[in-house]
Design an enzyme around this catalytic site. Structure first.
Site, mmCIF file in Angstrom:
data_model
loop_
_atom_site.group_PDB
_atom_site.id
_atom_site.type_symbol
_atom_site.label_atom_id
_atom_site.label_comp_id
_atom_site.label_asym_id
_atom_site.label_seq_id
_atom_site.Cartn_x
_atom_site.Cartn_y
_atom_site.Cartn_z
ATOM 1 N N TYR A 64 13.293 -18.525 20.716
ATOM 2 C CA TYR A 64 13.729 -17.655 21.803
ATOM 3 C C TYR A 64 14.026 -18.567 22.991
ATOM 4 C CZ TYR A 64 13.586 -14.002 25.406
ATOM 5 O OH TYR A 64 13.888 -13.165 26.451
ATOM 6 N N ASP A 103 17.339 -15.725 19.253
ATOM 7 C CA ASP A 103 18.059 -15.348 20.474
ATOM 8 C C ASP A 103 18.283 -16.632 21.262
ATOM 9 O OD1 ASP A 103 18.932 -14.475 22.924
ATOM 10 O OD2 ASP A 103 17.318 -13.024 23.232
ATOM 11 N N ASN A 105 20.333 -16.931 23.769
ATOM 12 C CA ASN A 105 20.624 -16.593 25.168
ATOM 13 C C ASN A 105 21.861 -17.291 25.699
ATOM 14 O OD1 ASN A 105 19.167 -14.560 26.588
ATOM 15 N ND2 ASN A 105 17.282 -15.732 26.310
ATOM 16 N N ASP A 200 17.545 -3.458 22.134
ATOM 17 C CA ASP A 200 18.785 -3.828 22.797
ATOM 18 C C ASP A 200 19.505 -4.949 22.049
ATOM 19 O OD1 ASP A 200 16.811 -5.629 23.448
ATOM 20 O OD2 ASP A 200 17.255 -5.687 25.593
ATOM 21 N N HIS A 201 18.822 -5.569 21.082
ATOM 22 C CA HIS A 201 19.455 -6.492 20.143
ATOM 23 C C HIS A 201 19.560 -5.820 18.782
ATOM 24 C CE1 HIS A 201 19.120 -10.411 22.429
ATOM 25 N NE2 HIS A 201 18.300 -9.629 23.133
#
Length: 210
Positions: A64, A103, A105, A200-201
């Site tokens: 992450y 993720d 980002n 939301d993912h």
């Protein structure tokens, strides 16, 4: 923790990272699992962002990646992280190929988010973050989804809860499976499960012939 699994029958192992991303692995071969202390760098180690599983033929790394935050208050830290994390996965790759997932980002290219024109100074689409991911690819790692689907538009893995963005498909592609080039012959497919709700993912799936 450290665990060693001997092959006798298929085993399913669940890993949950700091972003609450869930990874379920079917294991048909011996496995050595460990939580790495990333390069011994305290500012990274304290955030608990990485899980690495070592298989006989490859490493699987879940991560992450730090968000640069509102107002880009953590962008400087993010740039430091990108450099150190790349060194970490290159170190693993010097031993055997790497599969990296999680993720990250960052929306790497304009095709990877809906509103690229208005987000060039937003966390996840700054020039610095995009370059950080570009540096990973420049070292020979492969973005599995874009390798297979270089021109596919509107393929997103994240949608803010605000403004009904999911229903409108106003999203970002922030979640990736990244491979060492040596694993390209094993790549079968890389899928975005955009119809799977609950976050939301959305989930992503990597299919490999190992």
């Amino acid at each position: 923790f450290i665990a060693r699994v001997n092959q006798s029958q298929p085993l399913f192992i669940t890993l949950v990272d700091q972003s609450q991303s869930l990874f379920i692995l079917r294991v048909d071969q011996s496995l050595f699992v460990f939580l790495p202390w990333l390069l011994g760098v305290e500012e990274h180690d304290n955030e608990g962002r990485v899980i690495t599983a070592e298989f006989s033929k490859y490493f699987l790394v879940t991560v992450y990646v730090p968000n640069s935050g509102r107002g880009l208050v953590r962008l400087d830290y993010r740039k430091t992280w990108d450099v150190d994390f790349l060194a970490y996965i290159k170190g693993l790759e010097s031993k055997k190929p790497v599969i990296l997932c999680g993720d990250l980002n960052v929306a790497h290219q304009e095709i990877d988010l809906k509103n690229f024109k208005t987000n060039k100074k937003s966390a996840g689409f700054t020039a610095e973050e995009r370059q950080g991911f570009g540096n990973v690819l420049a070292e020979g790692f492969i973005d599995s989804y874009r390798h297979l689907y270089p021109d596919t538009c509107h393929a997103y893995t994240f949608w803010t809860y605000l403004g009904h963005c999911r229903a409108k498909n106003v999203g970002w592609r922030l979640d990736y499976f990244v491979l060492s080039k040596a694993l390209l012959p094993n790549l079968c497919d890389s899928k975005i499960r955009c119809k799977a709700l609950g976050s939301d993912h959305c989930p992503i799936t990597l299919l490999m012939a190992m």
